[in-house]
Design an enzyme around this catalytic site. Structure first.
Site: not given
Ligand code: UDX
Length: 426
Positions: A122, A246, A256
Site C-alpha cells: 500500500t 455495520l 492498516c
Molecule cells: C482491512 C481491510 O478490510 C482489508 O481489505 C485491507 O487489505 C487491510 O485492512 P484488516 O485490517 O484485517 O483489513 O481489518 P478489518 O477486518 O477490515 O477490520 C478493521 C477494523 O474495523 C477492526 O478493528 C474491526 O474490529 C473493525 N470493524 C470492522 C468494526 O468495528 N465493525 C465492522 O463491522 C467491521
C-alpha cells in the site's frame, strides 16, 4: 505457468506467495529475517491465518514454493517480482516507502530483462512512477496490484476477491499480470497506476468511515430509543449501502486502517485538498475509545479508580493474534489512566511482554473475572458469547458487563441479574 518472486514474507507476502503457488506458478519468496525463512521452509507458519498452513505444506511438498533470504536470491530468473513490503506510517503521518526503495536498489541490476515489478504494497499515489524512475530500466515494467486482504481470512480474500485491480501504463504488462490470476473468478479492473493506488486508500478509508458511522449511529439510537440492530438491518438492506461493516464496536484499528487513513489525509494535504471528512472520521474513532470508558464509568458509578476491570479481548478484532493499533489497547490505556487495575484475557495473547505496562494477563475467563468489578468485552471472540455467564457472575465482585461489541444476548444478561450495557441496543 510462470516464475514469480515475492519480496516480503509478512501477512501480504506470505499469502500472495502461497496462493500464487496454489494457482500453479513457481514461487520464490524472500525475506530479510533468516529465522522466518528457515521456519517457513520447514512448513511453520508464523502468523495466524486460516488455510495458510495447508497451502504452505502443499507448495513445499510440490516444490512450487520456497523461501530464501534477501531479494537478490529470489529475482534472478523471475518473470514477475511482487513487492509485498511494509509501508509503515512515518512520524509525519505519510507512508514510509524506504523498504521499497531499498529493495529496488538491491535488484535493479540483476532483475531479468522483460520482467515485471508488481507493487502490492500500500503506497502513496505516485509510487508506481517513482519505482519506474528508481529502477532505471526501460526493459522492466512496473504494475500496481493493491491487495484487499483482511487479516485472519487473507487466503479466502486472495482466492475469492470481489475484484482484482491492475494499475499499469503498459497494456501488455497489464495483460501479463492479469494472466497470473487465471483460475480466480473475479472482475479485473485495469486502470492507470495512480488510480489503482488511490482505489486502495479509498477502499480502506471508506470502510473505516462506514464503521465510524455505525458507531455514531449506535450513540444516536441510545439517545432516541431506537435499536441499532433493527436500524442496521433496514440500512444494510439498501443495495447501495450493503450490510457488511455495520457492526458497532470500540472503534477501528489494526495495522492498516489507521495508517492508511493518515496517509490519505496527508496525500490530500500535499496535493492541496483538505480532507476534513476523513479528519472527522479519525477524530470520531478516537472519541469512540473515550465513549467506551465513559460507559464503564457510568456502570461503576464513577468509581473506576481502584476498581478491578476485566478486559475480555485485546486483539484489534477476533480471529487474529494482532495487537497492532488495537482499540482494546487504546481503551485499556485510558482505563489505566483513570486508576483502574486491569486484568485481561484474550485467547490469542499469552504473553504480557507485548502489552502496555499495568495489564495483568489471565489464562482464562474464570481467572480474569474472579473478584472483578466490571467486565469490558473489547474483541468479539466467540468464547465470550458461549461462556456460562450465570456461573461466572458469582465469582465477580459485582455482576457488571460492558459489551463494546454487542457480542452477548442483552436480555439473557439482564435476566441473569447483570448490570449490562452495550452499544445502541434497546
Ligand atoms: C482491512 C481491510 O478490510 C482489508 O481489505 C485491507 O487489505 C487491510 O485492512 P484488516 O485490517 O484485517 O483489513 O481489518 P478489518 O477486518 O477490515 O477490520 C478493521 C477494523 O474495523 C477492526 O478493528 C474491526 O474490529 C473493525 N470493524 C470492522 C468494526 O468495528 N465493525 C465492522 O463491522 C467491521
Amino acid at each position: 505457468m510462470n516464475t514469480v518472486a515475492v519480496i516480503g514474507a509478512g501477512y501480504v507476502g506470505l499469502t500472495t506467495a502461497t496462493c500464487l503457488a496454489h494457482l500453479g506458478h513457481t514461487v520464490t519468496c524472500a525475506d530479510i529475517n533468516e529465522t522466518r525463512v528457515d521456519e517457513l521452509n520447514n512448513g511453520q507458519v508464523p502468523i495466524h491465518e486460516s488455510r495458510l498452513p495447508e497451502l504452505l505444506q502443499d507448495g513445499l511438498f510440490q516444490q512450487t514454493l520456497k523461501f530464501v533470504v534477501g531479494a537478490r536470491q529470489a529475482v534472478t530468473n523471475s518473470e514477475f517480482v511482487f513487492l509485498c513490503l511494509p509501508t509503515p506510517q512515518g512520524d509525519d503521518g505519510r507512508a514510509d516507502i524506504s523498504a521499497i526503495s531499498q529493495v529496488i536498489e538491491e535488484i535493479r541490476e540483476i532483475i531479468p530483462a522483460g520482467s515485471i515489478i508488481v507493487n502490492k504494497s500500500t503506497t502513496p499515489v505516485g509510487t508506481n512512477a517513482a519505482i519506474q524512475s528508481l529502477i532505471q530500466r526501460d526493459d522492466v515494467a512496473v504494475v500496481s496490484n493493491p491487495e484487499f486482504l483482511r487479516e485472519g481470512v487473507a487466503v479466502t480474500d486472495f482466492l475469492q476477491p470481489d475484484r482484482i485491480v491492475i494499475g499499469a501504463t503498459d497494456p501488455e504488462a497489464a495483460q501479463k499480470v492479469t494472466s497470473l490470476y487465471n483460475g480466480i473468478d473475479a472482475p479485473i479492473i485495469t486502470v492507470d497506476p495512480a488510480s489503482a493506488e488511490t482505489i486502495k486508500y479509498a477502499t480502506n478509508s471508506f470502510l473505516a468511515t462506514k464503521v465510524s458511522f455505525v458507531n455514531a449511529l449506535a450513540a444516536v439510537c441510545e439517545a432516541v430509543g431506537a435499536d441499532i440492530e433493527s436500524v442496521t438491518r433496514g440500512l444494510g438492506s439498501d443495495q447501495r449501502i450493503g450490510s457488511r461493516f455495520l457492526q458497532p464496536g470500540p472503534g477501528w484499528g489494526g495495522s492498516c486502517f489507521p495508517k492508511d487513513m493518515q496517509a490519505l489525509v496527508r496525500m490530500a494535504d500535499d496535493a492541496g485538498y483538505q480532507f476534513d471528512l476523513l479528519r472527522a472520521v479519525i477524530e470520531a474513532n478516537e472519541q469512540q475509545f473515550v465513549r467506551i470508558v465513559s460507559k464503564a464509568e457510568q456502570l461503576t458509578d464513577d468509581k473506576l479508580a481502584g476498581a478491578t476491570i476485566t478486559l475480555l479481548g485485546l486483539t484489534f478484532k477476533a480471529h487474529t493474534d494482532d495487537l497492532r493499533n488495537s482499540p482494546a489497547i487504546e481503551v485499556a490505556n485510558l482505563l489505566s489512566a483513570k486508576g483502574a487495575r486491569l486484568i485481561a484475557y484474550d485467547p490469542m495473547v499469552d504473553s504480557e511482554a507485548a502489552l502496555p505496562e499495568g495489564i495483568e494477563l489471565a489464562q482464562n475467563m474464570e481467572q480474569a473475572l474472579a473478584d472483578s468489578d466490571i467486565a469490558v468485552i473489547l474483541t468479539e471472540w466467540p468464547e465470550f458469547a458461549r461462556a456460562n455467564w450465570g456461573a461466572l457472575r458469582d465469582s465477580m465482585n459485582a455482576p457488571r458487563v460492558l459489551d463494546a461489541r454487542n457480542a452477548l444476548d442483552r436480555h439473557a444478561m439482564l435476566d441473569l441479574g447483570f448490570q449490562y450495557d452495550d452499544l445502541g441496543r434497546t
